[in-house]
Scaffold this motif. Structure first.
Motif: not given
Length: 123
Positions: A71-74, A108-113
């Motif tokens: 959800i955070v990534v989205e 976004l980069s941190v959370f997606a990783s």
């Protein structure tokens, strides 16, 4: 272990600061209908990402952790979309939104990783 705690606390601060900066941006938007509509959408996603990251930190299970992180990534990606739309629709200048866009991109980069490196059955 201390590094992990410090990282989590830093990310909690960053996401909360992002939400506060987003509230300030919303207040500064032009008083037009389209600015209000896009602004409200942005405000919802930006504040949601901060609240949901906080929930990630309190996850009670591996599945809940993965779901909340997703959800955070989205929400972070959606926030970035609304910022881009504010610029491309010429509601706000690129210059005024550059720092928020940069922060959204970094988050976004941190959370997606983190999500990519996490399986549904977290360590």
């Amino acid at each position: 272990m201390n590094d992990k705690i410090e990282f989590v606390q830093q990310m909690q601060r960053r996401t909360k600061d992002f939400a506060i900066r987003s509230i300030r941006l919303y207040r500064a938007l032009p008083k037009t209908g389209e600015a209000r509509i896009v602004g409200k959408q942005y405000l919802r996603s930006a504040t949601s990402l901060a609240a949901n990251y906080r929930a990630v930190c309190r996850a009670r299970s591996n599945a809940e952790y993965f779901a909340k992180l997703s959800i955070v990534v989205e929400e972070t990606d959606e926030s970035l979309f609304w910022l881009e739309l504010l610029v491309e629709a010429e509601i706000m200048s690129e210059q005024k939104l550059a720092n928020l866009k940069q922060e959204a991109t970094e988050l976004l980069s941190v959370f997606a990783s983190a999500r990519k490196n996490t399986t549904r059955t977290r360590r």
